[in-house]
Enzyme design. Structure first.
Site, PDB file in Angstrom:
ATOM      1  N   HIS A  65      18.699  27.501  25.673  1.00  0.00           N
ATOM      2  CA  HIS A  65      17.734  28.383  25.012  1.00  0.00           C
ATOM      3  C   HIS A  65      17.062  29.286  26.031  1.00  0.00           C
ATOM      4  CE1 HIS A  65      18.218  25.883  21.521  1.00  0.00           C
ATOM      5  NE2 HIS A  65      17.806  24.820  22.184  1.00  0.00           N
ATOM      6  N   HIS A  91       9.388  28.401  32.360  1.00  0.00           N
ATOM      7  CA  HIS A  91      10.621  29.011  31.852  1.00  0.00           C
ATOM      8  C   HIS A  91      10.337  30.464  31.504  1.00  0.00           C
ATOM      9  CE1 HIS A  91       8.489  27.611  28.228  1.00  0.00           C
ATOM     10  NE2 HIS A  91       8.923  28.757  27.735  1.00  0.00           N
ATOM     11  N   HIS A  93      11.428  34.045  28.890  1.00  0.00           N
ATOM     12  CA  HIS A  93      12.049  34.622  27.692  1.00  0.00           C
ATOM     13  C   HIS A  93      12.312  36.089  28.008  1.00  0.00           C
ATOM     14  CE1 HIS A  93      10.648  31.185  25.199  1.00  0.00           C
ATOM     15  NE2 HIS A  93       9.591  31.219  26.005  1.00  0.00           N
ATOM     16  N   GLU A  98      17.805  47.572  27.416  1.00  0.00           N
ATOM     17  CA  GLU A  98      17.554  48.154  28.738  1.00  0.00           C
ATOM     18  C   GLU A  98      16.082  48.055  29.170  1.00  0.00           C
ATOM     19  OE1 GLU A  98      18.717  50.232  32.177  1.00  0.00           O
ATOM     20  OE2 GLU A  98      19.953  49.347  30.604  1.00  0.00           O
ATOM     21  N   HIS A 105       6.493  31.654  31.119  1.00  0.00           N
ATOM     22  CA  HIS A 105       5.606  30.674  30.493  1.00  0.00           C
ATOM     23  C   HIS A 105       5.488  29.443  31.380  1.00  0.00           C
ATOM     24  CE1 HIS A 105       6.353  32.273  26.133  1.00  0.00           C
ATOM     25  NE2 HIS A 105       5.415  32.951  26.771  1.00  0.00           N
ATOM     26  N   THR A 185       6.636  28.314  20.838  1.00  0.00           N
ATOM     27  CA  THR A 185       7.383  29.443  20.272  1.00  0.00           C
ATOM     28  C   THR A 185       8.796  29.052  19.869  1.00  0.00           C
ATOM     29  OG1 THR A 185       8.291  30.205  22.367  1.00  0.00           O
ATOM     30  CG2 THR A 185       6.098  31.019  21.784  1.00  0.00           C
ATOM     31  N   THR A 186       9.120  27.773  19.957  1.00  0.00           N
ATOM     32  CA  THR A 186      10.443  27.295  19.542  1.00  0.00           C
ATOM     33  C   THR A 186      10.242  26.110  18.599  1.00  0.00           C
ATOM     34  OG1 THR A 186      10.613  25.703  21.361  1.00  0.00           O
ATOM     35  CG2 THR A 186      11.468  27.918  21.775  1.00  0.00           C
TER      36      THR A 186
HETATM   37  C1  SG4 Z   1      11.814  27.043  26.025  1.00  0.00           C
HETATM   38  O1  SG4 Z   1      12.910  26.835  25.165  1.00  0.00           O
HETATM   39  C2  SG4 Z   1      11.705  25.884  27.031  1.00  0.00           C
HETATM   40  O2  SG4 Z   1      12.892  25.738  27.739  1.00  0.00           O
HETATM   41  C3  SG4 Z   1      11.317  24.598  26.307  1.00  0.00           C
HETATM   42  O3  SG4 Z   1      11.166  23.541  27.241  1.00  0.00           O
HETATM   43  C4  SG4 Z   1       9.985  24.823  25.612  1.00  0.00           C
HETATM   44  O4  SG4 Z   1       9.600  23.650  24.893  1.00  0.00           O
HETATM   45  C5  SG4 Z   1      10.118  25.969  24.627  1.00  0.00           C
HETATM   46  O5  SG4 Z   1      10.570  27.141  25.294  1.00  0.00           O
HETATM   47  C6  SG4 Z   1       8.783  26.278  23.946  1.00  0.00           C
HETATM   48  O6  SG4 Z   1       7.793  26.513  24.919  1.00  0.00           O
HETATM   49  O7  SG4 Z   1       6.044  27.748  25.970  1.00  0.00           O
HETATM   50  N1  SG4 Z   1       7.725  29.070  24.698  1.00  0.00           N
HETATM   51  S1  SG4 Z   1       6.844  27.743  24.775  1.00  0.00           S
HETATM   52  O8  SG4 Z   1       6.090  27.613  23.538  1.00  0.00           O
HETATM   53  O9  SG4 Z   1       7.952  23.083  26.355  1.00  0.00           O
HETATM   54  C7  SG4 Z   1       8.591  22.873  25.352  1.00  0.00           C
HETATM   55  C8  SG4 Z   1      11.763  22.346  26.949  1.00  0.00           C
HETATM   56  O10 SG4 Z   1      12.600  22.246  26.080  1.00  0.00           O
HETATM   57  C9  SG4 Z   1       8.284  21.710  24.468  1.00  0.00           C
HETATM   58  C10 SG4 Z   1      11.323  21.210  27.800  1.00  0.00           C
HETATM   59 ZN    ZN Z   2       8.157  29.974  26.324  1.00  0.00          ZN
END
Ligand code: SG4
Ligand code: ZN
Length: 247
Positions: A65, A91, A93, A98, A105, A185-186
């Site tokens: 993801h 991580h 996003h 372009e 985050h 956000t996921t």
């Molecule tokens: C990303 O998919 C991360 O890789 C996830 O990390 C993360 O989930 C998810 O985003 C949502 O995080 O800051 N965008 S967010 O709201 O941190 C979590 C993992 O899967 C639970 C560990």
């Molecule tokens: Zn995130």
């Protein structure tokens, strides 16, 4: 969900909410929903205090993801706004177009709960610090240290060690921020996140943007599918307050 969630037409953000239990409100996520007119200065907001330690950094993983850098569970504690939180992972996003932007985050959990897992479902359980990256001609040397691992984490499920990286080095010089209550956000979109969005951006070069977009959602041996547009579109605020730490 019958199939794993993702960011395609079949399993993307439009489909997440309908398959999930009813929510009190549609949680806001990307800070692009924040326009200064929506935010009101709150003199009571404390300065952001983020302390990380290079020796707490463990590894970097492509989870299909995004990719994330994992931090040691016993790592240094920090005080994003109130309470004592610990960095769990960071991580990114990003878009495929372009001129699209990237976001960083940094996910923290409230240490009044015994673990990240337990904190994740509590209303004051998580604090995510968001930083926008803005395309700039110059390379971001700190970010490049993360990008240098990309050959080893190109496909879903791959990971490599990533010791000795200090996440503090990615932060902007000024830590003025906006804050509002929101969700992950996921999926499962848990309503447990105090969002803290930095006003100041950090930079990324066009070549560095290209490296992000060369990562793959797909696993080794599967049809290659570039990791792009792995973000949830802006959600309506639905009356929630956005507070600013600055005037
Ligand atoms: C990303 O998919 C991360 O890789 C996830 O990390 C993360 O989930 C998810 O985003 C949502 O995080 O800051 N965008 S967010 O709201 O941190 C979590 C993992 O899967 C639970 C560990
Ligand atoms: Zn995130």
């Amino acid at each position: 969900m019958s199939h794993a969630w993702g960011y395609s037409a079949e399993n993307g953000p439009e489909k997440w909410v309908t398959k999930l239990p009813h929510r009190r409100w549609v949680p806001a996520s990307p800070p692009s929903t924040i326009v200064p007119a929506d935010a009101s200065y709150d003199a009571g907001l404390k300065p952001l205090c983020l302390k990380y330690d290079a020796k707490d950094c463990i590894d970097i993983l492509n989870n299909g993801h995004s990719f994330q850098v994992t931090i040691l569970t016993e790592g240094l504690q920090t005080d994003p706004i109130s309470g004592v939180y610990r960095l769990k992972q960071f991580h990114f996003h990003w878009g495929g177009a372009e001129r699209s932007w990237l976001r960083l985050h940094l996910v923290h959990w409230n240490t009044k709960y015994p673990s990240f897992g337990e904190a994740a479902s509590k209303s004051d359980g998580l604090a995510v610090v968001g930083v926008f990256l803005k395309v700039n001609r110059a390379e971001n040397a700190q970010l490049q240290k993360v990008l240098d691992t990309f050959d080893a984490i190109k496909t879903k499920g791959t990971q490599t060690t990533f010791p000795g990286f200090d996440p503090t080095t990615l932060l902007p010089g000024c830590l003025d921020y906006w804050t509002y209550d929101g969700s992950l956000t996921t999926p499962p979109l848990l309503e447990s996140v105090t969002w803290i969005v930095c006003k100041e951006t950090i930079s990324v070069s066009p070549a560095q943007m290209a490296s992000f977009r060369a990562l793959q959602f797909s696993g080794a041996g599967e049809a290659a599918c570039c990791m792009v547009d792995n973000y949830r579109p802006p959600q309506p605020l639905k009356g929630r307050a956005v507070k600013a730490s600055f005037q």
